[in-house]
Design a protein around this motif. Structure first.
Motif, PDB file in Angstrom:
ATOM      1  N   UNK A 261       2.673 -68.125 -45.467  1.00 21.03           N
ATOM      2  CA  UNK A 261       3.808 -67.975 -46.385  1.00 21.03           C
ATOM      3  C   UNK A 261       4.062 -69.290 -47.127  1.00 21.03           C
ATOM      4  N   UNK A 262       4.002 -70.404 -46.394  1.00 14.97           N
ATOM      5  CA  UNK A 262       4.218 -71.700 -47.024  1.00 14.97           C
ATOM      6  C   UNK A 262       3.124 -72.065 -48.002  1.00 14.97           C
ATOM      7  N   UNK A 263       1.876 -71.768 -47.634  1.00 18.98           N
ATOM      8  CA  UNK A 263       0.745 -72.058 -48.530  1.00 18.98           C
ATOM      9  C   UNK A 263       0.870 -71.236 -49.813  1.00 18.98           C
ATOM     10  N   UNK A 264       1.233 -69.973 -49.683  1.00 14.98           N
ATOM     11  CA  UNK A 264       1.410 -69.134 -50.878  1.00 14.98           C
ATOM     12  C   UNK A 264       2.540 -69.682 -51.753  1.00 14.98           C
ATOM     13  N   UNK A 265       3.602 -70.188 -51.113  1.00 13.11           N
ATOM     14  CA  UNK A 265       4.703 -70.788 -51.875  1.00 13.11           C
ATOM     15  C   UNK A 265       4.223 -72.008 -52.656  1.00 13.11           C
TER      16      UNK A 265
ATOM     17  N   UNK B  24      -9.602 -53.898 -46.649  1.00 14.64           N
ATOM     18  CA  UNK B  24      -9.504 -54.982 -45.677  1.00 14.64           C
ATOM     19  C   UNK B  24     -10.420 -56.144 -46.060  1.00 14.64           C
ATOM     20  N   UNK B  25     -11.575 -55.841 -46.606  1.00 16.87           N
ATOM     21  CA  UNK B  25     -12.502 -56.883 -47.046  1.00 16.87           C
ATOM     22  C   UNK B  25     -11.868 -57.734 -48.128  1.00 16.87           C
ATOM     23  N   UNK B  26     -11.213 -57.099 -49.080  1.00 15.74           N
ATOM     24  CA  UNK B  26     -10.558 -57.845 -50.152  1.00 15.74           C
ATOM     25  C   UNK B  26      -9.409 -58.691 -49.607  1.00 15.74           C
TER      26      UNK B  26
ATOM     27  N   UNK C  15      -9.183 -62.691 -50.077  1.00 19.90           N
ATOM     28  CA  UNK C  15      -8.044 -63.295 -50.770  1.00 19.90           C
ATOM     29  C   UNK C  15      -7.491 -64.494 -50.020  1.00 19.90           C
ATOM     30  N   UNK C  16      -7.456 -64.430 -48.687  1.00 15.65           N
ATOM     31  CA  UNK C  16      -6.962 -65.554 -47.899  1.00 15.65           C
ATOM     32  C   UNK C  16      -7.842 -66.780 -48.108  1.00 15.65           C
ATOM     33  N   UNK C  17      -9.148 -66.581 -48.117  1.00 14.18           N
ATOM     34  CA  UNK C  17     -10.077 -67.702 -48.310  1.00 14.18           C
ATOM     35  C   UNK C  17      -9.997 -68.269 -49.717  1.00 14.18           C
ATOM     36  N   UNK C  18      -9.578 -67.435 -50.676  1.00 16.66           N
ATOM     37  CA  UNK C  18      -9.494 -67.898 -52.074  1.00 16.66           C
ATOM     38  C   UNK C  18      -8.150 -68.522 -52.415  1.00 16.66           C
TER      39      UNK C  18
ATOM     40  N   UNK D 264     -13.852 -69.094 -45.355  1.00 15.01           N
ATOM     41  CA  UNK D 264     -14.601 -67.842 -45.439  1.00 15.01           C
ATOM     42  C   UNK D 264     -15.086 -67.460 -44.046  1.00 15.01           C
ATOM     43  N   UNK D 265     -14.929 -66.204 -43.686  1.00  9.88           N
ATOM     44  CA  UNK D 265     -15.428 -65.693 -42.417  1.00  9.88           C
ATOM     45  C   UNK D 265     -16.583 -64.740 -42.710  1.00  9.88           C
ATOM     46  N   UNK D 266     -17.803 -65.278 -42.698  1.00 13.00           N
ATOM     47  CA  UNK D 266     -18.968 -64.481 -43.077  1.00 13.00           C
ATOM     48  C   UNK D 266     -19.153 -63.283 -42.156  1.00 13.00           C
ATOM     49  N   UNK D 267     -18.965 -63.503 -40.848  1.00 15.56           N
ATOM     50  CA  UNK D 267     -19.180 -62.411 -39.892  1.00 15.56           C
ATOM     51  C   UNK D 267     -18.187 -61.279 -40.117  1.00 15.56           C
TER      52      UNK D 267
END
Length: 319
Positions: free
Chosen positions: A41-45, A87-89, A93-96, A71-74
């Motif tokens: 939440x803080x990072x998004x802010x 779920x993949x997207x 999105x978190x990694x981006x 990125x979590x390749x597995x």
């Protein structure tokens, strides 16, 4: 010195003892509020406020926070193989979200020391500080962005503040400040700060909240102060020293703050964020309303039993 706030520092090296045993092997910052860890939440802010780089000050056993924003390749491969496109997207999105760097605070030597650990990564430029425990729900303009807007006009450090009435003020750092004309009573020029004063000694009802925009001179001030209680370097002491050289402002932000570092505050934040969730909100609201009615009916039943049996001890109540 550039005047643009491009970086945000997240002090996140604490042990999270108030949430034991949940935090024995997992950082407090990774506890979920509905479907996101607290720190996200803080990072998004910060990103929504215009920051481009996130600096997380971590401690031993907290690499999972860095992994979360990587990125979590597995995981992505597994979701792609199973055609879990939504779920993949979400995972991608978190990694981006942001460019995340980490620095280790090897000893828990206070908030000032945690901020000092980011000195090399911040460099000679102003920066934001977000305490992950403090969730601030500001639907219109993120809390950090409100501070950055003030910084862009005043070119001085800015601290988030809110009015705390009564004896609760003793749990906060408190501002001794005067209002600045033209800001609808929201902006204050700070003369001094007092850390956790007694209620009768508090200089105002303006409490310091976990959002800051600081000039890089704060690092020099942290290096110059002496350790306080517990051998810790307090950010408040460094800011008081900075006041001798630069102005600092306090801004009464728009939004609702949740103390997610406290168990009750964490539960309240979970409920309120769940009610606002686009998918879960309506069903969760129905559940709470039904639960409330059931509680009322149970209370009425218990009261009836007590009225019919005066010798019944109230300590046996199920409510």
């Amino acid at each position: 010195m550039t005047l643009r706030v491009r970086k945000a520092v997240f002090p996140a090296a604490g042990l999270g003892t108030r949430f034991l045993p949940a935090t024995k092997a997992m950082p407090k910052e990774m506890l979920p509020i509905v479907d996101k860890p607290i720190i996200q939440y803080g990072v998004e802010e910060a990103i929504t406020s215009g920051c481009e780089e996130i600096i997380i000050v971590t401690g031993r056993g907290k690499t999972v926070m860095e992994d979360h924003f990587d990125i979590s390749f597995e995981l992505e491969h597994a979701l792609a193989t199973r055609n879990k496109s939504t779920l993949l997207e979400t995972a991608k999105q978190v990694a981006r979200l942001a460019h995340v760097s980490t620095v280790r605070q090897k000893e828990p030597l206070g908030l000032g020391h945690a901020v000092l650990m980011a000195k090399r990564l911040v460099g000679n430029e102003p920066f934001g500080v977000i305490l992950p425990d403090d969730l601030v729900d500001s639907p219109d303009t993120p809390c950090l962005k409100q501070l950055i807007d003030v910084f862009n006009e005043k070119h001085c450090s800015v601290i988030a503040t809110q009015i705390v009435e009564g004896e609760a003020i003793s749990a906060y750092g408190v501002l001794d400040a005067k209002p600045v004309p033209g800001f609808n009573g929201r902006l204050y020029e700070i003369a001094d700060m007092v850390e956790k004063p007694k209620f009768e000694e508090a200089p105002s009802s303006l409490a310091i909240i976990g959002r800051y925009v600081l000039t890089p001179r704060i690092f020099e001030m942290v290096e110059a102060i002496r350790p306080g209680a517990g051998g810790e370097l307090q950010l408040t002491d460094a800011m008081k020293k900075l006041l001798r050289h630069e102005k600092i402002y306090g801004y009464v932000f728009e939004g609702k703050r949740h103390d997610a570092g406290d168990k009750l505050g964490f539960l309240k934040a979970t409920v309120e964020y769940a009610l606002k969730h686009e998918v879960l909100g309506p069903a969760f609201k129905e559940y709470l309303l039904a639960l409330d009615m059931a509680s009322l009916e149970l209370c009425a039943e218990e009261q009836t039993l007590q009225d019919s049996n005066p010798q019944r001890k109230s300590g046996t109540s199920r409510v």
